[in-house]
Design a protein around this motif. Structure first.
Motif, mmCIF file in Angstrom:
data_model
loop_
_atom_site.group_PDB
_atom_site.id
_atom_site.type_symbol
_atom_site.label_atom_id
_atom_site.label_comp_id
_atom_site.label_asym_id
_atom_site.label_seq_id
_atom_site.Cartn_x
_atom_site.Cartn_y
_atom_site.Cartn_z
ATOM 1 N N TRP A 1 -25.973 -19.837 5.361
ATOM 2 C CA TRP A 1 -24.849 -20.585 5.939
ATOM 3 C C TRP A 1 -24.169 -19.762 7.033
ATOM 4 C CZ3 TRP A 1 -22.973 -25.456 5.499
ATOM 5 C CH2 TRP A 1 -21.699 -25.676 6.034
ATOM 6 N N THR B 1 -23.747 -20.783 10.919
ATOM 7 C CA THR B 1 -22.438 -21.027 11.549
ATOM 8 C C THR B 1 -21.970 -19.763 12.256
ATOM 9 O OG1 THR B 1 -21.388 -20.538 9.450
ATOM 10 C CG2 THR B 1 -21.849 -22.838 9.932
ATOM 11 N N GLN C 1 -15.574 -19.930 6.980
ATOM 12 C CA GLN C 1 -16.974 -20.323 6.814
ATOM 13 C C GLN C 1 -17.542 -19.746 5.523
ATOM 14 O OE1 GLN C 1 -18.437 -22.528 8.222
ATOM 15 N NE2 GLN C 1 -17.432 -22.835 10.200
ATOM 16 N N GLY D 1 -19.046 -22.109 3.045
ATOM 17 C CA GLY D 1 -20.444 -21.831 2.757
ATOM 18 C C GLY D 1 -20.665 -21.570 1.281
ATOM 19 N N SER E 1 -23.074 -23.719 -0.938
ATOM 20 C CA SER E 1 -24.224 -23.052 -1.538
ATOM 21 C C SER E 1 -24.193 -23.171 -3.053
ATOM 22 C CB SER E 1 -24.244 -21.584 -1.132
ATOM 23 O OG SER E 1 -24.245 -21.492 0.264
ATOM 24 N N VAL F 1 -28.017 -27.312 2.156
ATOM 25 C CA VAL F 1 -27.171 -26.455 2.983
ATOM 26 C C VAL F 1 -27.302 -26.829 4.458
ATOM 27 C CG1 VAL F 1 -26.829 -24.084 3.753
ATOM 28 C CG2 VAL F 1 -27.167 -24.580 1.331
ATOM 29 N N ASP G 1 -24.367 -28.152 6.897
ATOM 30 C CA ASP G 1 -24.092 -27.549 8.190
ATOM 31 C C ASP G 1 -24.067 -28.607 9.287
ATOM 32 O OD1 ASP G 1 -23.810 -25.495 10.132
ATOM 33 O OD2 ASP G 1 -25.940 -25.756 10.598
#
Ligand code: NA
Ligand code: NA
Lengths: 113, 93, 549, 113, 161, 964
Positions: free
Chosen positions: E18, E22, E28, E32, E36, F823, F827
């Protein structure tokens, strides 16, 4: 592009050339090699170091451009490495089965009972 | 200087990969067997993705990243399905 | 509390919510789904009545006051998407609701069980129709066309079976091709004019430099062709009879509306972009419309005469209606005047109601003994289905006495409307078109007479064809009268009642239509209104300014 | 570039149309897919061609619209892609159903022309 | 805990991914992590437990070994492509190798290594007999049994329990 | 005021009666009869009230506005002519009601009969009283419709059905022509008001469209009044119950036609062409009817042709025009109604009593039913024109017109002869009616034993015959005033007053009458037996039956020829339809381009790039190859399609559309899998289809190739033309400028999709939902072809173990891709507003992740572990999107107004928080649901097929397995 330092630009350019050459070689293997099983080996030039070199070049380039490490292209390399074999695995096995049932093709050894 | 070196390298890379795609296409059309086509398509996919990366560098944008990631992560799905069809005559059982 | 101005979008939102809600129910909870669907449809009717009353302004003197605008997302035209509620749109919304309620009630007699998600598809169809009538944006129109087409694909196939699938395949293939044409046309227009907003376009057309005209016209022509496919023009309508005939009755009844969407759009766009104010493009395509319309009428008439079953015949009547309307639109572009156009709108409504009613009548009329269960079993058989998978208990309902009489009278009413015979609304519509046409000095008299002959001929042929069917059904039939449920009668009678109301209130209805036609012939009101409609923010700013002073 | 792209549109649409006129459902579905590529490219081309300037804006500052690709055709194509995906799926299933019920993959549900 | 985070290592790897996708920031990281963990949890529905690892650090030398092998094979295969394959028993053909590994996970890693390396393609693995069928582009120089069993399989057997 | 209302009531009354009668129970015979009789009597009472003003030449008007916008008003007017006619209709109506009460059988649905009868009467009154010519057409058509229902009353009888239909088609068709003529009249005169039209004769006759108006008008009138060549519907209509015949063919239906002729003769008449057409037709009809009547064996048939003949007489008079002729016409209308009604009733009694209407079987009935016989004889004598009966006087008047009136044409000169000739036959057929039915030997072998009918059934006949006598003896005292009033109202002011006398001296008309009587009687006496032996109709002429011609023509015009033509201009096949669509697009496109001149390309282009050119070499090759392979090598075509799609994707990326590239890729992947899933259900194509090699197929392919190439070139040319011209100022610029400041996102395309034009997306996701549902619904009923149920060839003799072995290693990696893809999807979802991505991409990615799990394992395995309720996802997705849109209402903003700002969160920093993101979440959920639904619904079919195979194997244990 001139904002990229030369010490990054030269390896990046080199990697690009290597990568592209591998891609070209891999694809020409697809054309030149005689049987399907032989041809199966050609793309791995593209998906191994062909991709690796270009991804590395890309990392170098963008990092040089941004002035800090830009690593996200790694993901592309990693997943190409992981996913391409899946296709090869399934395709190779399918080809074997098809060859066993087809009459006019060379027969590989019987792989499974 | 960087620009010059890179632009030559990029031009070469772009053209070389494009030629590679053409070669894949030749196999794609030529066959002769279904597995050859699948193999060619998968290779074409990977090469195209690399072309995308190289073109992105050449145009100086990083906006092609998403497309490249999708190709890397999902591109194999259709190849898998194609292979499975060849093996089983059915994609999902 | 939702402010009244949001009512304009209600015709899209209500069926959308209803459709989404029915997805949350299990497939077996049909009564609940029916309930949601019914509530939504009745609400639609209430809303459309309210909206129509809003547009009943003082005609031209209102200077656009009778047009309501709704800026989606509060973005002003031409950038955002604007909904425009004018008389024509209000009328079409009303027509949709009027047709939907009977069709829905009819489906409750058993059809809604013959496949999955009938109610969701039905509601989405309504959403698509209403959206298409309200939107003032070309691409948004495409989207709503797709919504209504997708729902119609679902409804054509509702119940499945060989006949439906075969005809559905044709229907879908042709409409997909037409949708591609639609896209080509819209994008060309954007490429040349730089806008998608219909009002903006209407302003830009007159200013378009000579050099841009060819591409613009090509785009418009291709777009028009896409609509003509939906409107069922000859020779692009061969799919229509089979499809409509194959569709389940309530779906077919709603399909009576489908060609009218094509007609509506052609009317709307041709008036906006090729009206008198369009400069060098004024009147573009008028001759084509007239010729194609006439050809379609003739084709529809031949089809009516050549058909054996009522379903096919009704479908051809849909074509006759389409052809008539297209011809009138063409004539209107040539300067036919608001009287004729008003008559055509009247005709549009009455013929739609009548064909809708006929589609609902087909089944009871062709039914022997045994009620709806028998007919469902029979169609399942004929359509090549093994077994209905999820048959619940047979639908309970009141069977009606004097079945044949009521059926016969309903059939006769539809016949009169479609043949344009007195005293029902079909006659008024045709007379209104013809008297508007004949009294208009702007058009060559031969055109008027020719059209008169055409309509007379079409009406007569319709009479012959339908009487043949009627006699076979009501007079030559042997055996006991069919069992028909109140749930199947009621919708037909509702539609007939609407026709009768239109007939009795002929003057008011026609006046509304003529006003509608008048505003259509003056697109500047529409265009200026859309382009100057203020957003909520602008309005607030303006008010602040006002209070500051 | 314009010439290449318009030639591409031409070839795609010609292939698509030719297939659209064929008698087998699968041909039609492939034709529709090719046609929708062509049409998507066509819509896209209506915004003219611009290389390397995606309509992704900086966060703030003056925006010169002529420096970016026209975003609207792109948005339209996105919607069109989704819709044509949906309709392709639908057509596919109708094709399956038609084949199942009529026993043939002819578009008219019967094999005899 | 096991129920909520069935695959902690995987989730960690996903967080890393992630952040690569990003940019590195606290926000984040939080987002993330949530994504996750969710992804790991969802994976738990398919695969309740991941493979047991014995010496996971051994993966690092393996990585370099494989990287080197692949690079070397690149050159070999490039040569084959340019010159054409050798004829006869030296040339391309199938190779059968009996494997000791039985767990799918290490086998999968092995298959990745073998297939990613130019010159060899994993064709089939028979779970009943434990036999692996490979296709190789040059049977000549390489001792495939040794390569697979000693260079890769044994390391994998160390990594996985 | 009272008079106006009374006039309205007069028209309305029968309709109200009809509705009331329709609601009566089926067996309410008496109630229905009373209701009808009283309704008509009520009408007569109102008429009586009108007598005084009418007889003074007054015209009473009454107007109710209906649709004034098109001049369609319920305008009524009553003058002398209308008064006389309405009185006649209602009087005979009452008698018919009374008669029918005894005529109809117990088990007939009597209230329906009366209901139709009343409605018909109402329509007839409407025709007579309309003051608006459009309303006149309205009522005119209503008479057609109700007469249709009346004639078809016994619809169990096929003759009744045919007769009714013929009558309707002919008369309603005529009515349509009448409508056309009235519309034209309205255009000429500028009003649909009858008074205005009647006063505008000069304008109309001078108008260029006069001829068209007249012809259309006459078609209307002639069809209704059964004039040659439209006469044949009338004999066919004799299948109706006799009361209906007595009503329709004496006073009403057929008289509507002559009513119109008389009414409009001052307006349209007076020209040579009018005289030729109207009088000519009248005379032809007069003679033809009379001749044929003599040869009919059926009583009602004889009366029917006699009616036609008499209508011809009236028509001829209307053609002559002028006061005297019109007076004669009006008088004959009345007289004919009276004697013909009585004759029909008498015929009905005879039929009722004996069970037959065949004159060859009837004989000597005067012995069994002397009173009825006497009445019939008197009425028939009136029909023959025997002096001292009413028929004689009006016929004399006709003869007088034939002799005295001149316009110097040949037709005029021939009139006396023709009139006499027809009269001879009238006498002959009347004689045949009398002699063969009532005289001669006693009848043998009749279905029933005849005797006198019930009293009340005979009363109407008695009354009518009495009128025949009274009017015949003292015409002027009885009908003189009304006739003159009627004449005055038709001909206008200054019409002379006529004395109607029985005796005009020994003049030419009288000679003609006597000649006719004598020769007619002789004719019957000489040929009677021969006629009775002959066929049903005049010798030779009976072979040419108008009805037959009509049926022949009708069958062809309304069925066979339309079918042929329709078959030629229509098709049920898909390919021609698509071909037409493509050709039309080509035609339309090229015409539009052509008509507007040549478009030259401008110099504005991007320098070509070799790599891009190579890519499109690939793309084009793939497309063409896909087209080439799609028939016999579906798999190859599919793979090639993927190649073309990939190049398309590259193109999007190349020209600055990263979002498009990503979406195109995702969609292509899913589409490929979808198509692959479908491939399994298509028939295997091993050998070439033979017809493909034949010349027609080759020609078709070649032609299609030309079409395709031309169309492709056209589209390419257009694209090139647009691309190479400078960009016009467009709304796209606004989006670029406002995406960040107003939309709160940097990815303009995404901001457009979820904010500026979110309504498009709103519709788009609905499309996806609908298609998902449709796919699901269709597949629930999916029935694979028998051939496809069998396991694919690859699986023959294989076990399920083989699949798990196949996937043993690969599935591990595929499974691990699941969390990775989640994931990636997350995103794509979160970055969408700023960078390429968004709810749609994320949704497809998740769906593909799930799909991958299906690929990696099998349906049972995966569904035991993951439960996805795609339809719920779709529902929630839609509701989220909708709710986000409606959320704006709470703040007073329109639907889908987004609120965007960057929020500064602690630790996290500036975070975009746009409501558009929630909308996108809805999009995401829906896309996941719909895509998964479609994929899984198709995938499940394999499972179903496997199950079908298992049950098949169970039920047929010893069925041989297909050889592999
Ligand atoms: Na390899
Ligand atoms: Na006799």
């Amino acid at each position: 592009m001139n904002d990229i330092p030369l010490w990054l630009a030269i390896p990046a350019a080199g990697l690009l050339v290597i990568g592209a050459t591998l891609v070209l070689l891999g694809a020409s293997g697809l054309v030149r090699l005689h049987s399907f099983y032989q041809r199966m080996h050609a793309p791995s030039l593209i998906t191994s170091w062909g991709t690796g070199a270009i991804v590395l070049a890309s990392i170098l380039f963008y990092s040089g451009q941004a002035g800090k490490p830009v690593l996200h292209d790694i993901i592309i390399g990693v997943f190409i490495m992981i996913t391409t074999p899946v296709t090869m695995l399934l395709l190779g096995r399918a080809a074997v089965q098809r060859d066993q049932s087809g009459a006019d093709q060379p027969k590989p050894p019987n792989p499974a009972p | 200087m960087s620009a010059l070196i890179l632009s030559y390298a990029l031009a070469y890379a772009q053209t070389a990969i494009a030629i590679a795609v053409c070669l894949c296409c030749w196999r794609l059309i030529r066959g002769p067997r279904a597995q050859d086509r699948v193999l060619a398509l998968d290779t074409l996919y990977a090469s195209t993705m690399l072309l995308l990366i190289v073109s992105g560098i050449r145009m100086g944008t990083s906006f092609f990243f998403e497309a490249a990631v999708i190709m890397a992560v999902l591109g194999f799905v259709s190849s898998v399905a194609l292979a499975k069809l060849l093996f089983r005559g059915e994609v999902i059982e | 509390m939702i402010a009244a101005q949001h009512l304009v979008i209600a015709p899209v939102i209500i069926p959308f919510i209803a459709g989404a809600l029915t997805l949350l129910y299990d497939e077996r909870q049909r009564r609940a789904k029916l309930g949601v669907s019914l509530v939504s449809t009745v609400l639609l009717l209430v809303v459309s009545i309210e909206l129509m009353s809003r547009t009943k302004g003082a005609g031209l003197t209102g200077q656009g006051g009778e047009i309501a605008f709704y800026l989606l997302g509060d973005w002003t035209a031409p950038f955002g998407i604007t909904l425009v509620l004018d008389r024509l749109a209000a009328m079409m919304l009303m027509l949709v609701a009027l047709l939907a309620i009977p069709a829905l009630i009819y489906s409750a007699a058993g059809w809604h069980k013959q496949g999955q998600h009938f109610h969701a598809l039905f509601q989405f169809l309504l959403m698509g129709l209403n959206g298409a009538f309200l939107t003032g944006d070309l691409f948004n129109l495409f989207v709503f066309f797709e919504v209504l087409l997708a729902a119609s694909y679902g409804l054509v196939l509702h119940g499945s079976g060989q006949v439906r699938v075969r005809n559905g395949l044709h229907y879908i293939a042709i409409n997909l091709a037409a949708s591609l044409l639609f896209l080509i046309g819209v994008s060309m227009i954007y490429g040349v004019t730089g806008t998608l907003n219909m009002a903006h376009l209407s302003k830009l057309v007159a200013l378009l430099p000579e050099s841009e005209l060819p591409l613009f016209r090509t785009g418009a022509a291709l777009l028009g062709l896409a609509f003509l496919v939906k409107a069922g023009i000859w020779p692009l309508s061969f799919w229509l009879p089979g499809t409509y005939m194959a569709a389940s009755a309530p779906a077919a009844a709603m399909f009576a509306m489908m060609t009218k969407v094509g007609i509506y759009v052609i009317l709307r766009l041709s008036m906006l972009t090729f009206g008198v104010a369009a400069g060098p493009s004024a009147g573009f395509g008028a001759e084509v419309l007239v010729a194609a319309g006439i050809a379609t009428v003739i084709f529809g008439v031949l089809g009516t005469l050549a058909s054996q079953g009522l379903g096919r015949m009704t479908a051809y009547q849909v074509l006759v209606s389409s052809g008539t309307l297209l011809t009138v639109i063409g004539l209107a572009l040539m300067g036919g005047g608001e009287k004729m156009l008003g008559g055509a709108l009247f005709y549009l409504v009455s013929s739609t109601l009548a064909t809708g009613a006929l589609f609902l009548l087909i089944e009871p009329m062709s039914r022997g003994e045994g009620g709806i269960a028998a007919i469902l079993a029979l169609t399942a058989d004929a359509y090549g289905l093994d077994q209905p998978e999820d048959d619940g208990a047979p639908e309970m309902g009141l069977a009606i006495p004097a079945t044949l009489t009521v059926l016969g009278l309903s059939f006769a009413a539809c016949l009169l409307v479609l043949a344009g015979l007195p005293p029902l609304s079909g006659f008024i519509g045709k007379v209104a078109i013809l008297s508007g046409l004949l009294h208009n000095p702007a058009l060559p008299p031969m055109l008027g007479w020719g059209f008169l002959a055409l309509l007379v001929f079409a009406g007569f042929a319709t009479l012959i064809g339908l009487v043949r069917i009627g006699i076979q059904t009501f007079w030559a039939a042997e055996g006991p009268p069919p069992k028909v449920l109140a749930l199947e009668f009621a919708p037909v009678l509702m539609l007939i009642a609407m026709i009768c109301l239109m007939t009795l209130k002929g003057q008011d209805t026609l006046r509304y239509m003529e006003d509608t036609a008048q505003s259509l012939l003056n697109p500047a009101i529409y265009a200026n209104g859309v382009l100057t409609a203020p957003s909520v923010e602008e309005e607030a700013a303006r008010q602040e300014e006002g209070t500051a002073q | 570039m314009e010439l290449i792209l318009s030639a591409a549109i031409g070839v795609l649409s010609a292939s698509g149309i030719w297939l659209l006129l064929r008698p087998r459902t699968f041909q039609v579905i492939i034709g529709l897919a090719l046609l929708s590529y062509a049409v998507n490219l066509f819509i896209f081309s209506m915004g003219r061609l611009t290389v390397g300037v995606p309509p992704i804006m900086p966060k703030g500052g003056f925006v010169d619209p002529t420096r970016y690709a026209d975003p609207l055709p792109q948005a339209l194509v996105l919607t069109a892609i989704v819709i044509s995906f949906a309709t392709t799926a639908l057509f596919l299933v109708v094709m399956m159903a038609s084949r199942g019920m009529t026993g043939t993959d002819h578009v008219d549900g019967k094999d005899k022309d | 805990m096991k129920r909520l985070i069935p695959h902690p290592l995987l989730s960690l790897a996903l967080i890393l991914m992630w952040l690569l996708l990003t940019r590195f920031s606290i926000g984040q990281l939080l987002l993330g992590s949530m994504v996750s963990l969710f992804a790991g949890w969802a994976f738990g529905a398919i695969e309740p437990a991941g493979p047991k690892l014995k010496k996971p650090w051994k993966v690092i030398p393996l990585f370099f070994i494989v990287g080197y092998d692949i690079a070397k094979s690149n050159i070999d295969v490039a040569r084959v492509i340019l010159r054409g394959p050798r004829p006869g028993a030296e040339g391309p053909g199938f190779v059968t190798i009996p494997l000791r590994l039985r767990d799918p996970a290490p086998l999968a890693v092995l298959s990745l290594i073998v297939t990613a390396t130019p010159g060899s393609v994993w064709i089939n693995y028979d779970p009943d007999t434990g036999e692996l069928l490979l296709h190789v582009v040059e049977r000549g120089d390489t001792d495939w049994h040794a390569l697979i069993r000693d260079r890769y399989e044994s390391v994998l057997m160390e990594i996985f329990a | 005021m009272i008079e106006q209302n009374l006039l309205l009531i007069l028209v309305l009354l029968p309709f109200l009666g009809a509705i009331a009668a329709a609601t009566l129970p089926v067996n309410a015979h008496n109630a229905a009869a009373w209701l009808s009789g009283l309704t008509m009597a009520g009408g007569l009472v109102i008429l009586a009230g009108f007598y005084a003003p009418i007889s003074h030449g007054q015209v009473i008007h009454s107007v109710v506005q209906w649709v004034p916008a098109i001049g369609l008003n319920l305008g009524f007017r009553i003058d002398g002519f209308a008064w006389l006619f309405v009185t006649l209709v209602l009087s005979i109506g009452i008698l018919v009601v009374l008669y029918a009460r005894y005529y109809l059988a117990k088990n007939d649905p009597v209230p329906r009969f009366y209901s139709f009868l009343m409605a018909f009467t109402g329509a007839m009154l409407g025709v007579l009283l309309s003051g608006n010519i459009l309303m006149l057409v309205v009522f005119w058509e209503l008479t057609s419709i109700f007469s249709f229902l009346l004639i078809g009353y016994w619809h169990g009888n096929p003759n009744a059905r045919d007769g009714a239909r013929t009558a309707l088609v002919i008369t309603a068709g005529g009515g349509v022509c009448l409508l056309a003529s009235m519309l034209l009249l309205g255009q000429i005169v500028g009003s649909y008001d009858l008074d205005v039209v009647l006063a505008s004769g000069d304008i109309i006759r001078a108008h260029p469209t006069y001829l068209a108006v007249m012809v259309l008008f006459l078609i209307g009138a002639f069809t209704k009044s059964a004039q040659f060549p439209f006469h044949f519907w009338l004999p066919g209509a004799m299948a109706a119950p006799t009361p209906v015949s007595a009503f329709l063919h004496s006073a009403t239906m057929v008289k509507a036609g002559v009513f119109l002729l008389v009414r409009f003769s001052p307006v349209l008449g007076g020209t040579d062409i009018w005289f030729y057409v109207v009088t000519g037709t009248g005379i032809v009809t007069l003679i033809m009817g009379a001749v044929i009547a003599l040869f009919r064996h059926d009583l009602k048939g004889l009366l029917a042709y006699s009616t036609i003949s008499h209508l011809g007489l009236i028509t001829a008079l209307a053609g002559i025009g002028g006061s005297a002729a019109i007076l004669a016409a009006i008088f004959h209308i009345v007289n004919h109604a009276v004697f013909k009604a009585s004759l029909f009733m008498a015929a009905g009694i005879i039929d009722h009593e004996t069970g037959t209407r065949d004159m060859r079987r009837l004989s000597g009935l005067i012995r069994m039913m002397p009173i009825t016989g006497a009445l019939a004889i008197v009425a028939a004598s009136a029909m023959a024109g025997v002096p001292l009966l009413n028929g004689f006087i009006s016929k004399e008047m006709f003869f007088a017109e034939a002799v005295d009136w001149h316009n110097g044409t040949w037709l005029d000169n021939a009139l006396p002869w023709l009139a006499t000739f027809a009269s001879i036959f009238a006498v002959a057929y009347s004689a045949r009616f009398i002699m063969s039915v009532f005289f001669g030997p006693a009848p043998v072998d009749l279905p029933r034993t005849p005797h006198e009918p019930p009293h009340w059934m005979r009363r109407p006949v008695e009354l009518l015959v009495l009128i025949c006598l009274i009017v015949g003896i003292v015409p002027d005292q009885t009908l003189g005033p009304v006739l003159n009033a009627a004449l005055g109202s038709v001909m206008g002011l200054g019409t002379p007053h006529y004395d109607i006398a029985v005796w005009h001296g020994f003049n030419q008309p009288l000679i003609m009458s006597l000649l006719a009587l004598v020769v007619g009687a002789l004719l019957y006496a000489l040929t009677g037996r021969w006629v009775a032996r002959g066929p049903e109709g005049p010798p030779l002429l009976h072979m040419i039956r108008a009805q037959k011609i009509y049926e022949w023509l009708m069958l062809r015009l309304s069925w066979k020829w339309p079918r042929v033509v329709h078959g030629r201009i229509s098709t049920e096949k898909l390919q021609p339809q698509l071909r037409i669509l493509v050709l039309l697009s080509l035609a339309v496109g090229f015409t539009a381009l052509w008509n507007s001149g040549f478009i030259g390309p401008r110099a504005k282009w991007n320098a070509p790039n070799l790599a891009f050119g190579l890519m499109w070499t690939v793309g084009a090759a793939c497309a063409i190859a896909a087209a080439w392979q799609a028939k016999y090598h579906r798999f190859a075509a599919l793979v090639l399609l993927g190649g073309a799609g990939t190049v398309t994707c590259i193109t999007f990326a190349w020209f600055s559309a990263p979002d498009l590239a990503a979406t195109q890729l995702l969609v292509e992947i899913v589409t490929t899998v979808l198509l692959l899933l479908g491939l399994r259900w298509l028939p295997r194509r091993r050998s070439e289809i033979m017809a493909d090699r034949l010349l027609p197929a080759r020609i078709r392919r070649g032609w299609d190739l030309v079409v395709a190439v031309v169309a492709g070139t056209g589209l390419a040319a257009i694209a090139y033309a647009v691309m190479t011209r400078p960009l016009v100022p467009n709304i796209g610029d606004w989006f670029l400028r406002n995406a960040y400041y107003e939309g709160g996102g940097t990815n303009t395309v995404n901001v457009i999709l979820v904010d500026f034009r979110a309504f498009d997306t709103f519709g788009e996701i609905t499309v996806l939902a609908i298609v998902g549902l449709t796919v699901f619904a269709l597949l629930r009923r999916f029935r694979p072809a028998p051939e496809s149920v069998a396991a694919p060839e690859q699986q023959k003799g294989s076990t399920s173990k083989m699949l798990s072995n196949y996937l043993f290693v690969a599935s591990v990696i595929m499974k691990y891709m699941f969390p990775v893809l989640i994931v990636v999807a997350a995103d794509l979802f979160f970055r969408g507003h700023d960078l390429p991505g968004g709810g749609f991409s994320a949704g497809v990615t998740v769906a593909t992740a799930l799909l991958l799990q299906y690929l990696a394992t099998n349906v049972k395995w995966i569904e035991a572990r993951i439960t996805v309720l795609p339809i719920r996802w779709m529902g929630f997705g839609l509701l989220i999107a909708g709710a986000t849109g409606m959320g704006a209402w709470a703040f007073g903003y329109p639907f889908l107004t987004a609120h965007a700002r960057y929020i500064d969160l602690p630790l996290i920093g500036k975070t975009p928080a746009a409501t558009a993101l929630i909308f996108d979440l809805g999009v995401f959920a829906l896309v996941v649901g719909a895509t998964v639904l479609m994929l899984i619904a198709i995938a499940h079919q394999s499972l179903r097929a496997a199950r079908m195979r298992e049950t098949d194997d169970d039920t047929k244990p010893d069925a041989k397995k297909e050889p592999a």
